[in-house]
Enzyme design. Structure first.
Site, PDB file in Angstrom:
ATOM      1  N   TRP A  30       0.811  -1.222   0.000  1.00  0.00           N
ATOM      2  CA  TRP A  30       0.000   0.000   0.000  1.00  0.00           C
ATOM      3  C   TRP A  30       0.842   1.268   0.000  1.00  0.00           C
ATOM      4  O   TRP A  30       0.497   2.255  -0.651  1.00  0.00           O
ATOM      5  CB  TRP A  30      -1.020  -0.006   1.144  1.00  0.00           C
ATOM      6  N   ASP A  42      -1.414   6.950   6.895  1.00  0.00           N
ATOM      7  CA  ASP A  42      -2.523   6.103   6.445  1.00  0.00           C
ATOM      8  C   ASP A  42      -2.693   4.990   7.480  1.00  0.00           C
ATOM      9  O   ASP A  42      -1.841   4.132   7.628  1.00  0.00           O
ATOM     10  CB  ASP A  42      -2.175   5.518   5.063  1.00  0.00           C
ATOM     11  N   LYS A  65     -12.006  -1.684   6.684  1.00  0.00           N
ATOM     12  CA  LYS A  65     -11.255  -2.737   7.362  1.00  0.00           C
ATOM     13  C   LYS A  65     -11.681  -2.864   8.823  1.00  0.00           C
ATOM     14  O   LYS A  65     -12.035  -3.930   9.275  1.00  0.00           O
ATOM     15  CB  LYS A  65      -9.756  -2.531   7.186  1.00  0.00           C
TER      16      LYS A  65
HETATM   17  C1  LIG Z   1      -6.831  -1.399   1.768  1.00  0.00           C
HETATM   18  C2  LIG Z   1      -5.874  -0.280   1.928  1.00  0.00           C
HETATM   19  C3  LIG Z   1      -5.868   0.849   1.066  1.00  0.00           C
HETATM   20  C4  LIG Z   1      -6.811   0.957  -0.140  1.00  0.00           C
HETATM   21  O1  LIG Z   1      -7.931   1.638   0.225  1.00  0.00           O
HETATM   22  P1  LIG Z   1      -9.171   1.922  -0.764  1.00  0.00           P
HETATM   23  O2  LIG Z   1     -10.208   2.432   0.179  1.00  0.00           O
HETATM   24  O3  LIG Z   1      -9.530   0.649  -1.434  1.00  0.00           O
HETATM   25  O4  LIG Z   1      -8.719   2.970  -1.695  1.00  0.00           O
HETATM   26  C5  LIG Z   1      -4.991   1.879   1.337  1.00  0.00           C
HETATM   27  N1  LIG Z   1      -4.150   1.825   2.390  1.00  0.00           N
HETATM   28  C6  LIG Z   1      -4.120   0.772   3.221  1.00  0.00           C
HETATM   29  C7  LIG Z   1      -3.171   0.755   4.381  1.00  0.00           C
HETATM   30  C8  LIG Z   1      -4.975  -0.307   3.021  1.00  0.00           C
HETATM   31  O5  LIG Z   1      -4.950  -1.358   3.852  1.00  0.00           O
END
Ligand SMILES: *Cc1c(COP(=O)(O)O)cnc(C)c1O
Length: 371
Positions: free
Chosen positions: A110, A180, A204
């Protein structure tokens, strides 16, 4: 728990995302599809301009701030476009606002996406890359040297695909930290007041796909460039209270229910973290005590509490594991398509009981398949 009508596959859902949600929240969601008690309408047919929804936004913002221990130096936004949209919006908003280059850590799948998107906007500095080591570990402090001239530092607290997680905060206090936290937001206390911006999509740990939570300190908003299209300018969403255009009312409502659950049922992030630590300890112990039948993917000191990535000796054995675990009611145990293998995601909604069931299944599978 009332087990009548309970779907065993929901209880044994280890999906990497969208992830499992608590049974009692699913019940409330089920009811809300028909009628939300205090609105008298289906959640799918309530106006985002209603007083009821204004209250939802206000309570959800308040709950996020209070769970994180933040005051009103911060804005909480509910945005669309996923975490992926933030990768470029951040770069467009802040690149060039200080003399140095933005600094990024490349620690997995990611963060690789975040680096690629930032490079479309302009030059960045990749401070450290774990690529040559297959992202099996995170950097030590002595491998990192941060510049005070950077407009911001960007990193990912938990690499969801590889299953590695920082257990400390990185960077200089004088440079805005942007993190993030999509796969570990609200799973543990995180000293949120040391970050200028935290973002996490809901799917998540917090709810269904469709909404991304951005927690942004007011002094960072003031530094953002103001020549972007309105939709990409954080100020537009702040001014509009997250209803600049039609927001995902349903997804935001589920996030509200999750924050209530975290506050009222769990009792806050310290308790949530204790539960998450116990779940992860149980599963890692099972892997470590399997005499290398199960092989943990990541360096022990960087192991993620949220995503436990592991392998078996051969792809054929992994395939059999997936088939038999599925027949036993487990789901979501396949590794991310980028790296294969196996992965059990232990998000907030996954119970200790589910992990006990998984560990028991793993012991049984080992007995049946060990040479
Ligand atoms: C799953 C994930 C993403 C992707 O996110 P989307 O909402 O599908 O754009 C980005 N960063 C991390 C850390 C993730 O686990």
């Amino acid at each position: 728990m009332n087990l009548e009508n309970t779907n065993i596959r929901n209880l044994r859902n280890f999906s990497g995302g969208p992830g499992a949600l608590p049974e009692n929240v699913l019940r409330q969601v089920q009811e809300s599809i028909h009628t939300v008690p205090d609105a008298g309408l289906s959640i799918l047919g309530i106006s985002h301009r209603s007083k009821w929804f204004a209250d939802v936004i206000a309570e959800a913002e308040h709950n996020v701030l209070s769970l994180l221990g933040l005051n009103d130096d911060y804005h909480v936004l509910f945005l669309q476009g996923g975490a992926t949209q933030q990768f470029s919006t951040i770069a467009m908003s802040l690149m060039g606002t200080a003399p140095g280059l933005p600094e990024y850590l490349l620690t997995g799948y990611w963060s690789g996406k975040s680096v690629t998107d930032a490079k479309h906007i302009g030059p960045i500095k990749t401070l450290w890359s774990g690529e040559s080591e297959q992202y099996a570990r995170l950097p030590n402090d002595d491998e990192l040297s941060f510049s005070p001239e950077a407009p911001y530092l960007h990193y990912i607290s938990n690499e969801t695909v590889e299953g590695i997680q920082f257990q400390r905060i990185l960077g200089l206090e004088s440079v805005p930290r942007i993190c993030d936290m999509s796969s570990d937001f609200l799973s543990r206390p995180c000293e949120a007041n040391r970050f200028s911006m935290i973002y996490a999509h809901a799917q998540k740990n917090l709810g269904p796909a469709g909404v991304t939570i951005v927690v942004m300190r007011k002094d960072l908003v003031a530094r953002c460039k103001d020549d972007l299209p309105e939709f990409l300018d954080y100020r537009s969403h702040i001014k509009a209270g997250s209803i600049f255009n039609t927001p995902p009312v349903f997804a935001i409502y589920v996030v509200l229910l999750i924050t209530r659950w975290l506050k009222n049922d769990i009792g806050g992030l310290v308790n949530m973290n204790a539960i998450n630590e116990a779940k992860a300890a149980l599963l890692y112990q099972a892997i470590d005590n399997s005499a290398s039948f199960y092989l943990g993917r990541s360096a022990k000191h960087d192991r993620s509490l949220m995503n436990v990535a592991f392998n078996l000796d051969t792809p054929e054995l992994e395939k059999r594991f997936l088939e038999e675990s599925s027949a036993a009611g487990f789901s979501g145990l396949n590794g991310h398509r980028a790296i294969g293998g196996l992965r059990a995601s232990l998000y907030n909604g996954v119970t200790q009981h589910a992990v006990e069931d998984l560990v028991e299944f793993m012991a049984h599978f080992q007995q049946q398949n060990q040479q």
